[in-house]
Design a protein around this motif. Structure first.
Motif, PDB file in Angstrom:
ATOM      1  N   ARG A   1       8.284  19.045   0.045  1.00  0.00           N
ATOM      2  CA  ARG A   1       9.287  19.233   1.102  1.00  0.00           C
ATOM      3  C   ARG A   1       8.609  19.069   2.460  1.00  0.00           C
ATOM      4  N   TRP A   2       8.154  17.854   2.687  1.00  0.00           N
ATOM      5  CA  TRP A   2       7.524  17.456   3.947  1.00  0.00           C
ATOM      6  C   TRP A   2       8.358  16.324   4.530  1.00  0.00           C
ATOM      7  N   PRO A   3       9.381  16.614   5.294  1.00  0.00           N
ATOM      8  CA  PRO A   3      10.301  15.558   5.746  1.00  0.00           C
ATOM      9  C   PRO A   3       9.658  14.505   6.633  1.00  0.00           C
ATOM     10  N   ASP A   4       8.564  14.848   7.303  1.00  0.00           N
ATOM     11  CA  ASP A   4       7.947  13.903   8.232  1.00  0.00           C
ATOM     12  C   ASP A   4       6.666  13.281   7.681  1.00  0.00           C
ATOM     13  N   ALA A   5       6.402  13.489   6.407  1.00  0.00           N
ATOM     14  CA  ALA A   5       5.162  12.971   5.826  1.00  0.00           C
ATOM     15  C   ALA A   5       5.179  11.442   5.791  1.00  0.00           C
ATOM     16  N   ARG A   6       4.001  10.884   5.951  1.00  0.00           N
ATOM     17  CA  ARG A   6       3.846   9.445   5.724  1.00  0.00           C
ATOM     18  C   ARG A   6       3.779   9.219   4.220  1.00  0.00           C
ATOM     19  N   ARG A   7       4.514   8.218   3.742  1.00  0.00           N
ATOM     20  CA  ARG A   7       4.544   7.944   2.312  1.00  0.00           C
ATOM     21  C   ARG A   7       3.934   6.569   2.036  1.00  0.00           C
ATOM     22  N   GLN A   8       3.239   6.473   0.924  1.00  0.00           N
ATOM     23  CA  GLN A   8       2.651   5.191   0.545  1.00  0.00           C
ATOM     24  C   GLN A   8       2.557   5.113  -0.972  1.00  0.00           C
ATOM     25  N   GLN A   9       2.509   3.895  -1.467  1.00  0.00           N
ATOM     26  CA  GLN A   9       2.332   3.673  -2.895  1.00  0.00           C
ATOM     27  C   GLN A   9       1.193   2.685  -3.121  1.00  0.00           C
ATOM     28  N   LEU A  10       0.490   2.883  -4.218  1.00  0.00           N
ATOM     29  CA  LEU A  10      -0.562   1.964  -4.619  1.00  0.00           C
ATOM     30  C   LEU A  10      -0.765   2.069  -6.120  1.00  0.00           C
ATOM     31  N   TYR A  11      -1.264   0.993  -6.691  1.00  0.00           N
ATOM     32  CA  TYR A  11      -1.630   1.004  -8.100  1.00  0.00           C
ATOM     33  C   TYR A  11      -3.102   1.328  -8.242  1.00  0.00           C
ATOM     34  N   LEU A  12      -3.449   2.076  -9.284  1.00  0.00           N
ATOM     35  CA  LEU A  12      -4.855   2.180  -9.616  1.00  0.00           C
ATOM     36  C   LEU A  12      -5.362   0.768  -9.900  1.00  0.00           C
ATOM     37  N   PRO A  13      -6.530   0.392  -9.400  1.00  0.00           N
ATOM     38  CA  PRO A  13      -6.969  -1.010  -9.479  1.00  0.00           C
ATOM     39  C   PRO A  13      -6.878  -1.594 -10.885  1.00  0.00           C
ATOM     40  N   ASP A  14      -6.310  -2.799 -10.956  1.00  0.00           N
ATOM     41  CA  ASP A  14      -6.214  -3.572 -12.204  1.00  0.00           C
ATOM     42  C   ASP A  14      -5.420  -2.846 -13.280  1.00  0.00           C
ATOM     43  N   THR A  15      -4.388  -2.111 -12.877  1.00  0.00           N
ATOM     44  CA  THR A  15      -3.541  -1.398 -13.842  1.00  0.00           C
ATOM     45  C   THR A  15      -2.093  -1.427 -13.372  1.00  0.00           C
TER      46      THR A  15
ATOM     47  N   ILE B   1      -0.580   1.574 -13.449  1.00  0.00           N
ATOM     48  CA  ILE B   1      -0.465   3.007 -13.199  1.00  0.00           C
ATOM     49  C   ILE B   1      -0.255   3.198 -11.699  1.00  0.00           C
ATOM     50  N   LEU B   2       0.844   3.829 -11.352  1.00  0.00           N
ATOM     51  CA  LEU B   2       1.293   3.872  -9.961  1.00  0.00           C
ATOM     52  C   LEU B   2       1.077   5.241  -9.346  1.00  0.00           C
ATOM     53  N   GLN B   3       0.595   5.266  -8.120  1.00  0.00           N
ATOM     54  CA  GLN B   3       0.480   6.514  -7.357  1.00  0.00           C
ATOM     55  C   GLN B   3       1.385   6.451  -6.134  1.00  0.00           C
ATOM     56  N   THR B   4       2.146   7.514  -5.941  1.00  0.00           N
ATOM     57  CA  THR B   4       2.941   7.704  -4.734  1.00  0.00           C
ATOM     58  C   THR B   4       2.325   8.872  -3.975  1.00  0.00           C
ATOM     59  N   ARG B   5       2.038   8.651  -2.699  1.00  0.00           N
ATOM     60  CA  ARG B   5       1.287   9.639  -1.938  1.00  0.00           C
ATOM     61  C   ARG B   5       2.077  10.079  -0.704  1.00  0.00           C
ATOM     62  N   TRP B   6       1.886  11.349  -0.340  1.00  0.00           N
ATOM     63  CA  TRP B   6       2.456  11.909   0.878  1.00  0.00           C
ATOM     64  C   TRP B   6       1.315  12.430   1.739  1.00  0.00           C
ATOM     65  N   LEU B   7       1.256  11.995   2.981  1.00  0.00           N
ATOM     66  CA  LEU B   7       0.227  12.430   3.920  1.00  0.00           C
ATOM     67  C   LEU B   7       0.911  13.147   5.078  1.00  0.00           C
ATOM     68  N   ASP B   8       0.615  14.430   5.223  1.00  0.00           N
ATOM     69  CA  ASP B   8       1.306  15.257   6.198  1.00  0.00           C
ATOM     70  C   ASP B   8       0.279  16.129   6.920  1.00  0.00           C
ATOM     71  N   ASP B   9       0.678  16.667   8.061  1.00  0.00           N
ATOM     72  CA  ASP B   9      -0.209  17.594   8.766  1.00  0.00           C
ATOM     73  C   ASP B   9      -0.529  18.804   7.893  1.00  0.00           C
ATOM     74  N   ALA B  10       0.386  19.130   6.958  1.00  0.00           N
ATOM     75  CA  ALA B  10       0.184  20.293   6.095  1.00  0.00           C
ATOM     76  C   ALA B  10      -0.704  19.990   4.884  1.00  0.00           C
ATOM     77  N   GLY B  11      -0.994  18.710   4.632  1.00  0.00           N
ATOM     78  CA  GLY B  11      -1.844  18.399   3.491  1.00  0.00           C
ATOM     79  C   GLY B  11      -1.582  17.012   2.932  1.00  0.00           C
ATOM     80  N   VAL B  12      -2.142  16.770   1.747  1.00  0.00           N
ATOM     81  CA  VAL B  12      -2.008  15.489   1.038  1.00  0.00           C
ATOM     82  C   VAL B  12      -1.621  15.783  -0.401  1.00  0.00           C
ATOM     83  N   ALA B  13      -0.573  15.088  -0.878  1.00  0.00           N
ATOM     84  CA  ALA B  13      -0.136  15.254  -2.263  1.00  0.00           C
ATOM     85  C   ALA B  13       0.107  13.886  -2.871  1.00  0.00           C
TER      86      ALA B  13
END
Length: 609
Positions: free
Chosen positions: A65-79, A81-93
């Protein structure tokens, strides 16, 4: 990669990654929501359908519940397998999404979502609300121990297992919880009858899935300057293949529009002979011959279901090689951006498209050249097919773009009939196979003369898409790619320039101009076709216009979504339209990258058809 605009839809087509297990696929949006998933097979009814309606049609959302978080997606290299990430002043998930490879046909697919907090602390919210049968069924949620089951009359029971308490709100399972740095949780979704759908540690499963994709990717032979994009395209193509059947789907989705608010909304969860043959061509070019062998076996089953009669060979088949693909509208779905009707099935399977014989024969020829030799019975079927082409090449048909108007005489269909006979003659000579050489060669010559006589417009000074016509069509870009005409032949270069003037806008290529194509009776326009745009680049490279080809190719790469994925088309601003990810787009990227790489390095490609 470029920044994506916001549209009037909750989750734009281009804001998705894809995961899969070689049986089905799911789309994961950049906000952590799975809003599209067909289960248990790619062409089964959807259970998460929010992408084509609203969240009430089925979602699996998981996010802090970080409405202003920066969001990004990336695959683990050569797979895949997908990661969705949230980068916020409160932390990283981050949430890591994957589907274990479905190697056992008796096991059903499952999705594993591993949530972790890397920094700080976050309040999370989970909502899992599948709706069976394309969101038509009355799905109910009920507790089953620590898990929640989802059932509907006549439908398979699904289950969500979690490492936190789940509650039921309406017909969805929900959870709200807090995680701190260093803490993680796993969520498993699949069949209620699958004992593997249980909360716990799936590290071994993750490791096996990771290793599977990396081993597969390592077998590829492309080491050029666009390795990341080529490998991602190959991985996308692999996700669209069926491990069990050997078929290759045209795309993972149905109903996504070619024109926002329009009715050009088709189901691509089938295996087109054309697209699958092109896919095999691209995968073999990268060194993946196993997929070609499996595809040829799938084609043999299609021939069997078509009673080994060439005139009954269909444009497309179901992924299991069965023949029936009835088309149906889903009026209860509002459509992506209000684009209706949402369709499942595809009536194009009833059309006559003469070009499919050429694409199929080209794939058979290449599979024999770089893989296993054709069987005796296989060659008997090919002989019958080529005899059919020799007798019927001079017929009108629906063409490569599956026009729903009156049949016409299309240049591309003529071209591919020529390819079918040409590759059969080459294969027979290479393998010392029996053939009626004189009859086949006579037909091949007749087709060539027909193209030069009836599809060359002397007044305009270029080839035309239809017999004695004036219109142009991007499928004509395949003429030098299939070696019908020299890539630097002055007559071809005049045609290439005409296509550039009429159909190309800033490197993006339209299939045709709707006003010039009476065979297309549907209202509305469409976007630029991604595959044609890559064909255009390859034509430029083959014509030794390397600087132009290189620049246009780099621009096309910038239109990919941040994960390197492409849908079927682009709108005028370069944003994704149509079903996604599309096999034809990714295989065309591979082909263009492969040829352009060699030309920029000062030589002709070593891999030749």
């Amino acid at each position: 990669m470029t920044q994506r605009r916001k549209t009037d839809v909750a989750r734009p087509i281009g804001d998705h990654g894809i995961i899969g297990d070689l049986r089905t696929c799911a789309l994961v949006a950049v906000d952590g929501t799975i809003d599209y998933f067909c289960w248990p097979d790619l062409d089964s009814p959807s259970i998460f359908t929010a992408l084509l309606d609203s969240d009430a049609a089925g979602i699996f959302s998981l996010a802090p519940r970080w409405p202003d978080a920066r969001r990004q997606q990336l695959y683990l290299p050569d797979t895949n397998i997908l990661q969705t990430r949230w980068l916020d002043d409160a932390g990283v998930a981050e949430v890591t999404d994957y589907m274990p490879i479905c190697e056992d046909p008796h096991q059903t697919p499952r999705i594993i979502r591993r949530l972790a907090v890397l920094q700080g602390e976050a309040n999370f919210e989970l909502r899992c609300g599948p709706v069976h049968d394309y969101a038509r069924a009355a799905t109910r949620a009920a507790r089953h121990g620590d898990a929640v089951d989802f059932s509907a009359p006549g439908q398979p029971v699904l289950r969500l297992a979690a490492g936190v308490p789940l509650h039921i709100e309406g017909h969805a399972a929900v959870a709200r919880f807090v995680l701190k740095a260093g803490e993680s949780l796993e969520f498993v979704f699949g069949s209620a009858e699958d004992e593997r759908v249980a909360a716990g540690d799936n590290l071994a499963c993750f490791t096996a899935t990771l290793q599977y994709w990396r081993n597969w990717c390592a077998a590829g032979n492309y080491k050029g300057r666009w390795r990341e994009m080529v490998n991602r395209s190959a991985l996308a193509l692999k996700l669209l293949t069926s491990l069990r059947h050997g078929s290759i789907a045209a795309a993972a989705t149905f109903g996504l529009p070619e024109h926002l608010g329009g009715e050009r909304n088709w189901d691509y969860r089938a295996s087109w002979i054309r697209d699958a043959s092109f896919s095999v061509y691209a995968l073999m070019r990268l060194g993946y011959t196993g997929e070609a062998t499996s595809f040829i076996k799938w084609v043999a089953r299609c021939l069997e279901h078509s009673q080994y009669q060439p005139d009954k060979l269909q444009v497309m088949y179901r992924l299991d090689s069965e023949t029936d693909l009835p088309e149906e509208d889903l009026p209860h779905l509002s459509g992506y951006a209000g684009s209706t009707p949402v369709r499942i099935g595809n009536l194009a399977y009833r059309q006559v498209q003469l070009d499919i014989y050429g694409e199929l024969m080209d794939a058979v020829y290449l599979a024999n050249k770089y893989g296993e030799a054709i069987s005796h019975r296989g060659w008997e079927h090919i002989t019958k097919m080529i005899d059919h082409v020799c007798e019927n090449w001079n017929q009108a048909d629906a063409g490569i773009w599956e026009m729903r108007g009156e049949p016409r005489h299309f240049l591309h269909s003529r071209l591919m009939c020529w390819v079918a006979i040409d590759r059969a003659l080459r294969l027979a000579a290479k393998r010392s196979l029996p053939m009626p050489y004189a009859r086949w060669d006579q037909a091949r010559t007749a087709i060539r003369e027909d193209i030069w006589t009836h599809f060359w417009n002397k007044d305009l000074g270029h080839f035309t898409a239809t017999r004695h016509g004036q219109d142009l069509d991007a499928s004509m870009l395949l003429m030098p790619l299939f070696r019908f005409v020299g890539a630097t032949d002055p007559d071809w270069l005049a045609t290439l320039d005409a296509i550039k003037h009429s159909l190309v806008q800033d490197g993006l290529v339209r299939r045709y101009n709707n006003a010039d194509t009476p065979s297309d009776p549907l209202p509305g326009d469409e976007g630029a076709f991604a595959a044609c745009s890559f064909w255009y680049v390859e034509c430029l490279a083959r014509a030794d216009r390397l600087e132009e080809a290189h620049f246009e190719f780099e621009k096309l790469l910038s239109y990919a979504n941040p994960l390197g994925l492409y849908a079927e088309e682009f709108d005028r601003r370069g944003y994704a339209l149509g079903n996604t990810p599309q096999a034809l787009t990714h295989l065309a990227l591979i082909s263009a990258a492969f040829f352009l790489e060699r030309k920029l390095n000062g030589g002709e490609p070593l891999w030749q058809p």
